[in-house]
Design an enzyme around this catalytic site. Sequence first.
Site, PDB file in Angstrom:
ATOM      1  N   LYS A  13      13.933 -52.887 -60.158  1.00 18.35           N
ATOM      2  CA  LYS A  13      13.503 -52.281 -59.215  1.00 18.35           C
ATOM      3  C   LYS A  13      14.536 -52.173 -57.997  1.00 18.35           C
ATOM      4  O   LYS A  13      14.800 -50.986 -57.455  1.00 18.35           O
ATOM      5  CB  LYS A  13      12.289 -53.193 -58.460  1.00 18.35           C
ATOM      6  CG  LYS A  13      10.996 -53.371 -59.510  1.00 18.35           C
ATOM      7  CD  LYS A  13       9.827 -53.964 -58.903  1.00 18.35           C
ATOM      8  CE  LYS A  13      10.261 -55.423 -58.436  1.00 18.35           C
ATOM      9  NZ  LYS A  13      10.449 -56.350 -59.641  1.00 18.35           N
ATOM     10  N   ARG A  88       1.688 -56.178 -54.921  1.00 16.27           N
ATOM     11  CA  ARG A  88       1.771 -56.969 -56.022  1.00 16.27           C
ATOM     12  C   ARG A  88       0.512 -57.788 -56.585  1.00 16.27           C
ATOM     13  O   ARG A  88       0.319 -58.514 -57.452  1.00 16.27           O
ATOM     14  CB  ARG A  88       2.660 -58.173 -55.605  1.00 16.27           C
ATOM     15  CG  ARG A  88       3.971 -58.188 -56.153  1.00 16.27           C
ATOM     16  CD  ARG A  88       4.727 -59.507 -55.680  1.00 16.27           C
ATOM     17  NE  ARG A  88       5.727 -59.887 -56.235  1.00 16.27           N
ATOM     18  CZ  ARG A  88       6.999 -59.675 -56.264  1.00 16.27           C
ATOM     19  NH1 ARG A  88       7.259 -58.654 -55.491  1.00 16.27           N
ATOM     20  NH2 ARG A  88       7.979 -59.897 -57.032  1.00 16.27           N
ATOM     21  N   ARG A 127      21.500 -63.050 -63.344  1.00 16.73           N
ATOM     22  CA  ARG A 127      21.925 -62.258 -62.154  1.00 16.73           C
ATOM     23  C   ARG A 127      22.800 -63.128 -61.105  1.00 16.73           C
ATOM     24  O   ARG A 127      22.176 -64.146 -60.823  1.00 16.73           O
ATOM     25  CB  ARG A 127      20.463 -61.906 -61.623  1.00 16.73           C
ATOM     26  CG  ARG A 127      20.835 -61.131 -60.148  1.00 16.73           C
ATOM     27  CD  ARG A 127      19.386 -60.332 -59.397  1.00 16.73           C
ATOM     28  NE  ARG A 127      18.557 -61.468 -59.506  1.00 16.73           N
ATOM     29  CZ  ARG A 127      17.067 -60.981 -59.039  1.00 16.73           C
ATOM     30  NH1 ARG A 127      16.887 -59.602 -59.013  1.00 16.73           N
ATOM     31  NH2 ARG A 127      16.344 -61.760 -59.013  1.00 16.73           N
ATOM     32  N   ARG A 160      20.625 -66.604 -56.809  1.00 15.71           N
ATOM     33  CA  ARG A 160      18.964 -66.578 -56.042  1.00 15.71           C
ATOM     34  C   ARG A 160      18.503 -67.888 -56.368  1.00 15.71           C
ATOM     35  O   ARG A 160      18.401 -68.458 -57.623  1.00 15.71           O
ATOM     36  CB  ARG A 160      18.359 -65.631 -56.252  1.00 15.71           C
ATOM     37  CG  ARG A 160      18.157 -64.115 -55.359  1.00 15.71           C
ATOM     38  CD  ARG A 160      17.544 -63.255 -55.583  1.00 15.71           C
ATOM     39  NE  ARG A 160      15.955 -63.435 -55.711  1.00 15.71           N
ATOM     40  CZ  ARG A 160      15.322 -62.304 -56.374  1.00 15.71           C
ATOM     41  NH1 ARG A 160      15.742 -61.194 -56.094  1.00 15.71           N
ATOM     42  NH2 ARG A 160      14.115 -62.784 -56.500  1.00 15.71           N
ATOM     43  N   ARG A 171       7.316 -66.745 -62.398  1.00 18.59           N
ATOM     44  CA  ARG A 171       7.240 -65.604 -61.701  1.00 18.59           C
ATOM     45  C   ARG A 171       6.682 -64.656 -62.943  1.00 18.59           C
ATOM     46  O   ARG A 171       5.931 -63.652 -62.372  1.00 18.59           O
ATOM     47  CB  ARG A 171       8.660 -65.180 -61.492  1.00 18.59           C
ATOM     48  CG  ARG A 171       9.184 -65.638 -60.085  1.00 18.59           C
ATOM     49  CD  ARG A 171      10.383 -65.823 -59.697  1.00 18.59           C
ATOM     50  NE  ARG A 171      11.192 -64.325 -59.572  1.00 18.59           N
ATOM     51  CZ  ARG A 171      12.519 -64.189 -59.717  1.00 18.59           C
ATOM     52  NH1 ARG A 171      13.333 -65.053 -60.297  1.00 18.59           N
ATOM     53  NH2 ARG A 171      12.745 -62.900 -59.490  1.00 18.59           N
TER      54      ARG A 171
END
Length: 220
Positions: A13, A88, A127, A160, A171
């Site tokens: 996203k 969400r 990431r 993160r 998640r």
Amino acid sequence: MNLVLLGPPGAGKGTQAERLVEKYGLVQISTGDMFRAALAQKTPMGLEAKKYMDSGALVPDQVVEGLVAERLSADDLRSGFILDGFPRNTHQADALDRILSDDGRRLDLVLNIVVDPELLVERLTGRRVCRDCGYNYHVSFNPPAEENTCVACGGEIYQRDDDNVATVRERLRVYEEQTEPVIDYYRPTGRLVDIDGSASPDEVFVDIVSAFERAGTGTR
Ligand code: AP5
Ligand code: MG
Ligand code: ZN
């Protein structure tokens, strides 16, 4: 054009929103980025949100909906906006409908980015993000030329807190339980388009541009 980018954690996203901003001058509204910015400033909202984010849970609707309502009332959204990470759950989708219809606005397009869950785990645990400009790197798919330094701005690259395997799995579970129903919420509106998010970022963007152009001319 007013867009929603739907998709599981790691679907791309943020990566695709960045490209849409550059090509069409839209404004990206990422609720996750807003919470991380609030946390960096140590505001009460940021500190409160961190408790939920670190465990992979959703921040309470009341907090997120208030934040988005305020952001959508700003006057820099004339070319349109991209909501990244909101709504969400169906409660948030209802809230968004109300916020927009109250001032005669609507969503033009909902892009649902679809990616296999195992690939998502690999993308998220690998990431790395620039602390200053937010650019997304990946240790294998898009490594920075210099290990800890952003090529774009020279900023520090970090991982993160919620990108560890255990939190990523939670998640993904929360996504399936609470966010997937949002797909069915938008499907009947005829404004939702599925995008295969498993190809390279450039290939995914080609599909997104084509959906965007079709929505702009009213053909789907
Ligand atoms: P948020 O920040 O929104 O995280 P997320 O939804 O989990 O999504 P990500 O940002 O992890 O993934 P992305 O889809 O943006 O992927 P990216 O482009 O970075 O939310 C974080 C937390 O905040 C939530 O858990 C919740 O607690 C809270 N929150 C936020 N919004 C909320 C809301 N509305 N309500 C309640 N709580 C909320 O890509 C991932 C990686 O893959 C990168 O390394 C990238 O380089 C790589 N990559 C991307 N595309 C490709 C590709 N096509 N091929 C190969 N690699 C790729
Ligand atoms: Mg993101
Ligand atoms: Zn940077």
